[in-house]
Enzyme design. Structure first.
Site, PDB file in Angstrom:
ATOM      1  N   PHE A 180       0.912  -1.216   0.096  1.00 25.82           N
ATOM      2  CA  PHE A 180       0.085  -0.067   0.147  1.00 25.82           C
ATOM      3  C   PHE A 180       1.007   1.303   0.000  1.00 25.82           C
ATOM      4  O   PHE A 180       1.941   1.310   0.885  1.00 25.82           O
ATOM      5  CB  PHE A 180      -0.666  -0.014   1.297  1.00 25.82           C
ATOM      6  CG  PHE A 180      -2.090  -1.018   1.441  1.00 25.82           C
ATOM      7  CD1 PHE A 180      -3.274  -0.304   1.336  1.00 25.82           C
ATOM      8  CD2 PHE A 180      -2.051  -2.287   1.255  1.00 25.82           C
ATOM      9  CE1 PHE A 180      -4.521  -1.357   1.484  1.00 25.82           C
ATOM     10  CE2 PHE A 180      -2.901  -3.176   1.319  1.00 25.82           C
ATOM     11  CZ  PHE A 180      -4.156  -2.649   1.569  1.00 25.82           C
ATOM     12  N   GLU A 181       0.586   2.191  -0.760  1.00 26.93           N
ATOM     13  CA  GLU A 181       1.243   3.552  -0.863  1.00 26.93           C
ATOM     14  C   GLU A 181       0.097   4.614  -0.642  1.00 26.93           C
ATOM     15  O   GLU A 181      -0.726   4.733  -1.459  1.00 26.93           O
ATOM     16  CB  GLU A 181       2.061   3.749  -1.964  1.00 26.93           C
ATOM     17  CG  GLU A 181       3.180   2.801  -2.003  1.00 26.93           C
ATOM     18  CD  GLU A 181       4.535   3.286  -1.417  1.00 26.93           C
ATOM     19  OE1 GLU A 181       4.424   4.414  -0.841  1.00 26.93           O
ATOM     20  OE2 GLU A 181       5.397   2.452  -1.406  1.00 26.93           O
ATOM     21  N   ALA A 182       0.103   5.248   0.273  1.00 26.28           N
ATOM     22  CA  ALA A 182      -0.870   6.365   0.826  1.00 26.28           C
ATOM     23  C   ALA A 182      -0.334   7.639   0.267  1.00 26.28           C
ATOM     24  O   ALA A 182       0.896   8.223   0.490  1.00 26.28           O
ATOM     25  CB  ALA A 182      -1.239   6.503   2.275  1.00 26.28           C
TER      26      ALA A 182
END
Length: 370
Positions: free
Chosen positions: A231-233
């Site tokens: 995941f990359e916010a």
């Protein structure tokens, strides 16, 4: 499970994290969780693990291995107060390491206290934080791994004007980037996230680069046959507190847990899963915080790219505008773009200090705290 427990801002001291996290834990049903001390960081800060649920499907999630990537940690803490979140755990055992790099979190640095990137230490295991994660993987033997990160404001999408507010990746399992069963399983879950999120206004979801690096934890897990999602916010517009993307991360995590029980059901779906995953646009480094077009100079007009340098300050994070590049053709867009040839309010008051800090009162370019 509503409460008046304090919400974590984008930057928080580790002491504040421990206080808020413990308050949340104390409100959980006692027969539903186990809480454990996993070890200590380089600077002797405690690292915790939390196990929720008693289902057969085992999901391991770790957050903030990079200390200055806090959005996913905040999402985890807030989800622990969400009734719908717990309803998704009927068939799942979820093991969470909410902050793997507490020293970096406290100092707002990517690396740990020995200036080592924990996400490049999956083979050497030279750091105590790396050993803690390896022990958790070996002990828990997860069916699914969630590697939770945050990304800089430099990312947009290939062939798009939109900034990248979220990106996902099923890491490669080998240098040839073969589509292994574990990759297909995590691709399927990423496809579900995209469907569940729907269209994002004025932002987009991207697919992160899958170049193989066995020193990275996601690639290591995938090489061991563990389906893994990175995941990359990300960022869009003026969301420097990352409050909007926080909500999107929470929705994404809920989507994964909702669909995880179907993770192994991929028979006869290989081509459609791969096609849907590859249709997610690739991320591209084509954005900056502020892009000044046609800035006057003694050498004619220039395009000046400005990025905010983030540092801990009283009251939160200070964002300091600094020169990032000049006339860089790969930088196509800014979260704020100003064409000085058309900007009537510009008073020719652009100041560039020796340390490359940029200010302009008329353009409202200055440091701020969030």
């Amino acid at each position: 499970m509503s409460s008046s427990i304090q919400k974590l801002p984008r930057y928080f001291t580790y002491e504040l994290f421990e206080k808020v996290f413990m308050e949340v834990i104390e409100k959980l049903p006692q027969d539903f969780y186990s809480f454990s001390y996993l070890g200590s960081s380089v600077e002797n800060r405690s690292i915790f693990g939390l196990r929720l649920g008693h289902g057969d499907l085992k999901v391991l999630a770790w957050s903030q291995m990079h200390g200055n990537e806090s959005t996913t940690t905040r999402a985890i803490v807030e989800l622990l107060e969400n009734k719908e979140f717990f309803q998704l755990l009927d068939n799942i055992s979820l093991y969470i390491i909410p902050v793997l790099n507490p020293d970096g979190a406290d100092k707002w640095t990517r690396n740990n206290a020995k200036n080592i990137d924990i996400n490049r230490d999956a083979q050497e295991l030279s750091q105590p934080e790396s050993l803690i994660l390896k022990d958790a993987i070996d002990f828990f033997e997860p069916d699914l791994a969630l590697n939770l990160h945050g990304q800089r404001t430099i990312y947009g999408l290939e062939n798009s004007v939109l900034p990248c507010q979220l990106s996902f990746l099923t890491p490669s399992a080998d240098p040839d980037k073969r589509v292994t069963p574990s990759r297909l399983q995590s691709m399927k879950l990423i496809n579900h996230i995209i469907t569940d999120l729907g269209d994002l206004p004025k932002a987009a979801v991207g697919r992160y680069d899958d170049a193989f690096n066995i020193y990275c934890w996601g690639d290591y897990c995938q090489s061991q046959g563990i389906p893994t999602i990175l995941f990359e916010a990300g960022h869009a517009g003026e969301d420097y507190s990352r409050d909007h993307v926080l909500e999107l991360i929470k929705e994404s995590l809920m989507s994964v847990l909702k669909n995880a029980p179907m993770i192994k059901d991929i028979e006869n779906e290989n081509e459609s899963i791969l096609r849907a995953y590859q249709s997610i646009p690739a991320v591209q480094k084509n954005y900056v915080d502020i892009l000044l077009r046609n800035a006057p100079s003694i050498n004619g007009t220039r395009d000046i790219a400005i990025m905010y340098h983030e540092q801990v300050a009283t009251g939160g994070l200070e964002f300091i505008p600094m020169i990032y590049a000049i006339d860089e053709v790969s930088i196509l867009y800014g979260h704020r773009t100003i064409d000085l040839a058309k900007e009537e309010i510009f008073q020719n008051d652009l100041i560039i200090e020796d340390d490359m800090v940029v200010t302009s009162e008329s353009l409202k370019i200055s440091s701020f705290i969030k």
